[in-house]
Design an enzyme around this catalytic site. Structure first.
Site, PDB file in Angstrom:
ATOM      1  N   CYS A   9      -0.770   3.323   8.139  1.00  0.00           N
ATOM      2  CA  CYS A   9      -2.482   3.186   8.804  1.00  0.00           C
ATOM      3  C   CYS A   9      -1.863   2.804  10.605  1.00  0.00           C
ATOM      4  O   CYS A   9      -1.144   2.789  10.354  1.00  0.00           O
ATOM      5  CB  CYS A   9      -3.383   1.805   8.535  1.00  0.00           C
ATOM      6  SG  CYS A   9      -2.230   0.698   8.596  1.00  0.00           S
ATOM      7  N   ASP A  31       3.181   2.429   2.642  1.00  0.00           N
ATOM      8  CA  ASP A  31       4.227   2.946   3.977  1.00  0.00           C
ATOM      9  C   ASP A  31       5.320   2.583   3.769  1.00  0.00           C
ATOM     10  O   ASP A  31       5.541   1.970   3.401  1.00  0.00           O
ATOM     11  CB  ASP A  31       2.744   2.368   4.518  1.00  0.00           C
ATOM     12  CG  ASP A  31       1.780   2.737   4.481  1.00  0.00           C
ATOM     13  OD1 ASP A  31       1.530   3.442   4.863  1.00  0.00           O
ATOM     14  OD2 ASP A  31       0.647   1.526   4.614  1.00  0.00           O
ATOM     15  N   CYS A  72       1.134  -5.083   7.900  1.00  0.00           N
ATOM     16  CA  CYS A  72       1.314  -3.906   8.301  1.00  0.00           C
ATOM     17  C   CYS A  72       2.669  -4.571   9.473  1.00  0.00           C
ATOM     18  O   CYS A  72       3.434  -3.838   9.752  1.00  0.00           O
ATOM     19  CB  CYS A  72       0.100  -3.282   8.948  1.00  0.00           C
ATOM     20  SG  CYS A  72      -0.719  -2.552   8.004  1.00  0.00           S
ATOM     21  N   CYS A 107       1.063  -1.516   0.014  1.00  0.00           N
ATOM     22  CA  CYS A 107      -0.623   0.174   0.290  1.00  0.00           C
ATOM     23  C   CYS A 107       0.849   1.141  -0.257  1.00  0.00           C
ATOM     24  O   CYS A 107       0.354   2.635   0.257  1.00  0.00           O
ATOM     25  CB  CYS A 107      -0.644  -0.040   1.077  1.00  0.00           C
ATOM     26  SG  CYS A 107      -0.087   0.261   2.694  1.00  0.00           S
TER      27      CYS A 107
HETATM   28  S1  FES Z   1      -2.546  -0.631   5.482  1.00  0.00           S
HETATM   29 FE1  FES Z   1      -0.954   0.472   4.604  1.00  0.00          FE
HETATM   30  S2  FES Z   1       0.416   0.830   6.446  1.00  0.00           S
HETATM   31 FE2  FES Z   1      -1.310  -1.101   6.384  1.00  0.00          FE
END
Ligand code: FES
Lengths: 385, 162
Positions: free
Chosen positions: B58, B35, B102, B33
């Site tokens: 997130c 991050d 994550c 995603c």
């Molecule tokens: S879903 Fe993107 S960091 Fe958790």
């Protein structure tokens, strides 16, 4: 804790006046409009009255209004049966449509149709000349939403309608977000098919409409006992539709004053956010925008985290970041407008409404400012602070 | 959707920020995603004495970062590097399945920090840590490409300050 609902684009609360209008049809006037006795006749009369209100609101004829159960159903009907009933093998859509349009178009592709997806500019605007250029001899349908649900961008549907009418192609618009907020005239705008939904305008869920212009070849999605003039079989949800009718009436009566009030709150909110929070940006068009939509993005923070920190303070907003989506992909709307993945990552939408007070908006901006600062303190990226 | 523990760590994360002159740094990115997590450690006699994180991500990523600092503090490097996603998820009272990746990010960041420390000190690097480092390195490249400008500015600022 003080709670503020700033997510009216997701759904709205039922207006107490709407609920009041609905109650008799859940109680003593519970009849089925298909019945011949007085119970049935009372229900049928209420149903037709709602139809009149709704038709008048968009300058349609009463027999051009089909009540359905949801905007999704209306949109599915357009793509799955009306497109098939009319001549052609090609449809045109915008890339920022709601999933129910995108996925219906995908379904149609599976049936051997070709689908053209129009370009949009960075505000999400479709150019009418692009529509004209995309129309072919075998085009049956053009579908461009009236206003986008994420960014609130209002499309030039009157001009697009004129292009389609001239080419003899059906024009459908999904007005789920705009109906009741900005004026719609299906005649002037050359609209053949229009979708709208009750729960986005202070009516209950479970009621929606499909406007089908007289002369458009129709084919029902739901076959059965021939309700709605054979256009949509299912025992009619009278109470919900009465509520829908009442909701439409109220929105029309109050559109001007309420629109003005919301625009002021919206613009105040946008300017305050951009001024007070460094590295914040507006998504969507500054003016061609729904009166109640605020969509902004922030560098260095992720949307779900922002949303949940706001939620912890009782403020309800929405985000389209990758982390918040079930497929871990950023919003197709923001990407279509040319935003990069990381830009979409920190996007946040507030949508205000009839019951939003000035103090709520003020508090939301103050809390947002704090939350963004806190999350940036945690983020590895803090450039220039 | 999120457990009570996750939300508590998310709302009040432990040990975030930078460490001045860290003994090891782990910088990782999440290709799924997009991050980013940076983790800093201080080491004395083979034990992690201080640990801090910086995360752009997130709710689950922030909570995972926070809990891994709790889990790692006071542990030997060997034990710390072995903290996996299961331990993180369990300590957080569970994560939604889609958010398990994550927690992997946090575990990766910590093993990278340990790797960085061992490398700097010229110590021997265990085979599995080396393998993990290779995998993470590839993903990191992809992600730093994405945030190229942001990473550059940030690293420049560190240099300027140092
Ligand atoms: S879903 Fe993107 S960091 Fe958790």
């Amino acid at each position: 804790m003080e709670r503020s609902y700033l997510d009216y684009a997701a759904t709205t609360p039922v207006d107490p006046r709407v609920l009041e209008a609905m109650l008799p049809y859940l109680r003593e006037q519970f009849g089925n409009p298909a019945s011949m006795h007085s119970f049935g006749r009372d229900a049928a009369q209420a149903l037709e009255q709602a139809r009149e209100t709704v038709a008048k609101a968009i300058n349609a004829d009463v027999n051009e209004i089909v009540f359905t159960g949801s905007a999704t159903e209306s949109n599915n009907t357009v793509f799955k049966t009306i497109a098939l009933a009319n001549k052609g093998k090609h449809v045109i859509i915008s890339p920022i449509e709601h999933d129910c349009v995108l996925n219906s178009a995908r379904w149609l592709k599976g049936q051997g149709y070709e689908v053209t997806t129009l370009p949009v500019d960075r505000f999400g605007l479709v150019k009418p000349q692009d529509v004209a250029a995309a129309i072919r001899h075998d085009t049956v349908l053009v579908s461009v939403m009236h206003a986008n649900n994420e960014m609130g961008t209002i499309e030039p549907i009157g001009e697009i309608g004129a292009v389609c009418r001239k080419a003899g192609v059906l024009f459908h618009t999904d007005a789920a977000q705009s109906f009741g907020k900005v004026p719609i005239d299906v005649r002037k705008m050359n609209i053949d098919l229009l979708t709208a939904s009750s729960h986005k305008m202070y009516g209950p869920r479970g009621a929606a409409l499909l406007f089908v212009r007289k002369g458009v070849k129709f084919a029902p999605l739901l076959h059965g006992g021939g309700h709605e003039g054979g256009k949509r079989s299912s025992t009619v949800n009278v109470a919900a539709i009465v509520g829908f009718g009442k909701a439409v009436g109220l929105c029309m009566d109050e559109m001007e004053a309420e629109g003005k009030r919301e625009r002021q709150l919206r613009d105040w909110m946008i300017s305050q956010i951009l001024e007070r929070i460094p590295k914040s940006y507006l998504n969507g068009h500054p003016e061609k925008r729904l009166p109640n939509n605020v969509n902004v993005r922030f560098d260095f923070v992720e949307g779900e985290a922002v949303l949940m920190r706001l939620d912890a303070e009782g403020i309800a907003a929405s985000t389209a970041s990758a982390c918040s989506s079930p497929k871990l992909e950023p919003s197709h709307v923001l990407l279509a407008c040319g935003l990069r993945h990381e830009e979409a990552h920190g996007s946040l939408r507030f949508s205000i409404g009839r019951f939003t007070k000035e103090e709520e908006v003020k508090r939301a901006v103050a809390v947002l400012e704090k939350v963004i600062k806190e999350l940036r303190d945690i983020s590895p990226f803090k450039e220039g602070r | 959707m999120y457990s009570k523990e996750v939300l508590e760590h998310f709302k009040q994360p432990h040990n975030y920020g930078k460490i001045k002159n860290p003994d090891g740094v782990g910088k990782v990115g999440n290709v799924v995603c997009g991050d980013v997590m940076w983790l800093y450690i201080k080491v004395k006699d083979g034990v992690i004495t201080d640990i801090k994180f910086e995360t752009f991500g997130c709710v689950a990523a922030l909570a995972s970062s926070s809990i891994i600092t709790d889990l790692a503090k006071g542990k030997t490097l060997e034990k710390a590097a072995a903290i996996g996603r299961k331990e993180i998820v369990d300590s957080l009272g569970g994560l939604p399945p889609i958010k398990v990746h994550c927690s992997v990010l946090a575990s990766d960041a910590l093993s990278e920090a340990v790797y960085d420390y061992l490398k700097k000190k010229g110590k021997e690097i265990p085979a599995d840590l080396e393998r993990k480092h290779k995998r993470i390195g590839k993903e990191k490249e992809i992600i730093e490409e994405k945030y190229h400008d942001w990473v550059k500015v940030e690293e420049k600022m560190h240099e300027d300050k140092a």
